[in-house]
Design an enzyme around this catalytic site. Sequence first.
Site, PDB file in Angstrom:
ATOM      1  N   ASP A 119       0.783  -1.240   0.000  1.00 48.35           N
ATOM      2  CA  ASP A 119       0.000   0.000   0.000  1.00 48.35           C
ATOM      3  C   ASP A 119       0.816   1.292   0.000  1.00 48.35           C
ATOM      4  O   ASP A 119       1.718   1.454   0.826  1.00 48.35           O
ATOM      5  CB  ASP A 119      -0.866   0.073   1.256  1.00 48.35           C
ATOM      6  CG  ASP A 119      -1.780  -1.108   1.442  1.00 48.35           C
ATOM      7  OD1 ASP A 119      -1.698  -2.061   0.663  1.00 48.35           O
ATOM      8  OD2 ASP A 119      -2.577  -1.073   2.390  1.00 48.35           O
ATOM      9  N   GLU A 126     -10.948  -1.666   3.241  1.00 44.55           N
ATOM     10  CA  GLU A 126      -9.662  -1.137   3.684  1.00 44.55           C
ATOM     11  C   GLU A 126      -9.405   0.226   3.048  1.00 44.55           C
ATOM     12  O   GLU A 126     -10.075   0.637   2.109  1.00 44.55           O
ATOM     13  CB  GLU A 126      -8.523  -2.093   3.296  1.00 44.55           C
ATOM     14  CG  GLU A 126      -8.660  -3.470   3.915  1.00 44.55           C
ATOM     15  CD  GLU A 126      -7.459  -4.336   3.643  1.00 44.55           C
ATOM     16  OE1 GLU A 126      -6.875  -4.837   4.611  1.00 44.55           O
ATOM     17  OE2 GLU A 126      -7.097  -4.519   2.466  1.00 44.55           O
TER      18      GLU A 126
END
Length: 519
Positions: free
Chosen positions: A58, A240
């Site tokens: 990420d 998320e």
Amino acid sequence: MILAKPAAIRMSLMIGLWFLLLTPTVAQSIDKEAAPPLYSEPHRPQVHFSPKESWMNDPNGMVYYNGTYHLFYQYYPDSTVWGPMHWGHATSTNLVQWTHRPIALYPDSLGYIFSGSAVVDKQNTSGFGQNGQAPLVAIFTHHDPAGEKAGRNDYQVQSLAYSLDSGRTWTKYAGNPVLKNPGLKDFRDPKVMWYEAGRKWIMAVATYSQILFYSSPDLKNWTKESEFGKDLGAHGGVWECPDLLSFELNGKKEWVLLVNLNPGGPNGGSATQYFVGDFDGKTFTASHSDTRWLDYGPDEYAGVTWSNTGDRKIFLGWMSNWLYGQVVPTARWRSAMTVPRDLSLKQVGNEVYVASQPSKELDVIVSKPLVYENLQVQNRLDLKTKVKEVVAPCRIEMSLDNLASYSLVLSNDAGEELVVGFDKDSNQFYIDRSRAGDTSFHQAFATRSVAPRIATASSMTMTLVIDVSSVELFADGGLSVMTGIFFPSTPYTNQRLQATGNVVIKKLSISRLKSIWKK
């Protein structure tokens, strides 16, 4: 930060716990001596950010400050697969060419450093600033692996770190955590923004299937405001990496909530969905009930935007998928980021959609284009009859006056080919990598992914950003977007246009892209 992995992977990651911080297994270790020169390895992206080595996922903590874009990212320095998470760090003055920096945040007694965000605390509401200098404040998830292993539901909490030297070094707040877990197994990825109308900070936190909103006057003390999403959007996996954004459209403020999801994407595995609606400082309300995807391709995930960029919303995503991200055939490093993208709103009929286009900064590496007009494609046109060679990395732009089925085929002498195009009958764009190269590493990789055409005009545009192992498709001004990675055994050196019947390409523009790395 993704944690919704297959059970076998999740279990293996927990074995040894902190031991993994110091000693990667032989299977996971990086053979640096055997590797080709840095940034010249097979499949190494040339116009996309990737780490020098080791595992990355990420993007997080992205903030713009004093002319510099900071990119932090989930990083495990001791292996090419996921492990105890750190915040890696890189900086750029133009969003394209990056300088690697030392690791910003290391795991500590509270746990691994999962995803989050960073803000410029201009009014020093946190009190971290000194001598009139505004601090940079990072808000991140502490993930306690021992708590997870013990079966507790409170092993993820939100914490702070701050920087007083323009993001070069960071100090963790002694009062961490600043937001304790209310008893939710998944409670992570805080994205924080300043809400001027209420003179307060707003935090969006992802839970298993919802987004929770909190507010704070000082980044340290947080009050729960509301919940969103229980019965809206896609719920094929864990929610998320949220991001709450505001836009101006036709004189009205519109709000957009980005929510990443794994699994359950439109083409399998990981993807980024979004909601358009309203936010009143407490509650987000969506204006539609259908599920919408920012990128329909299989390889964009965990995408969020830079903070402190004013009205401009600059997006970046992880260019991979949790289905196979840990086993793709790269040796020294794993994964890259998408090109930076500017987000905007476009109205189609009575509906408002989010569009994304490659950021204008990409022009710094674009060569003078070769432009062709009114190209007749009668079933097939070999582009070598027009140009000597079209090799990656490159940018290709096409426009048509009328809808028609057509595709661009990139291939090599080994018979491997990547096909990107539009199918008129189904009204879909597609990326077909079923024969694009090595697919042996995972059974779900050899796919033909599709995206609906959202625009309704009879004319069409398509922009392709093609790197040595990825393609990003932006159609109709970014209303339909797809990203896909691939791994050919040798570079694609053959290119052709294909069409059903006789198709006229109104304009074709081909530009080489210079590598962003000094080799």
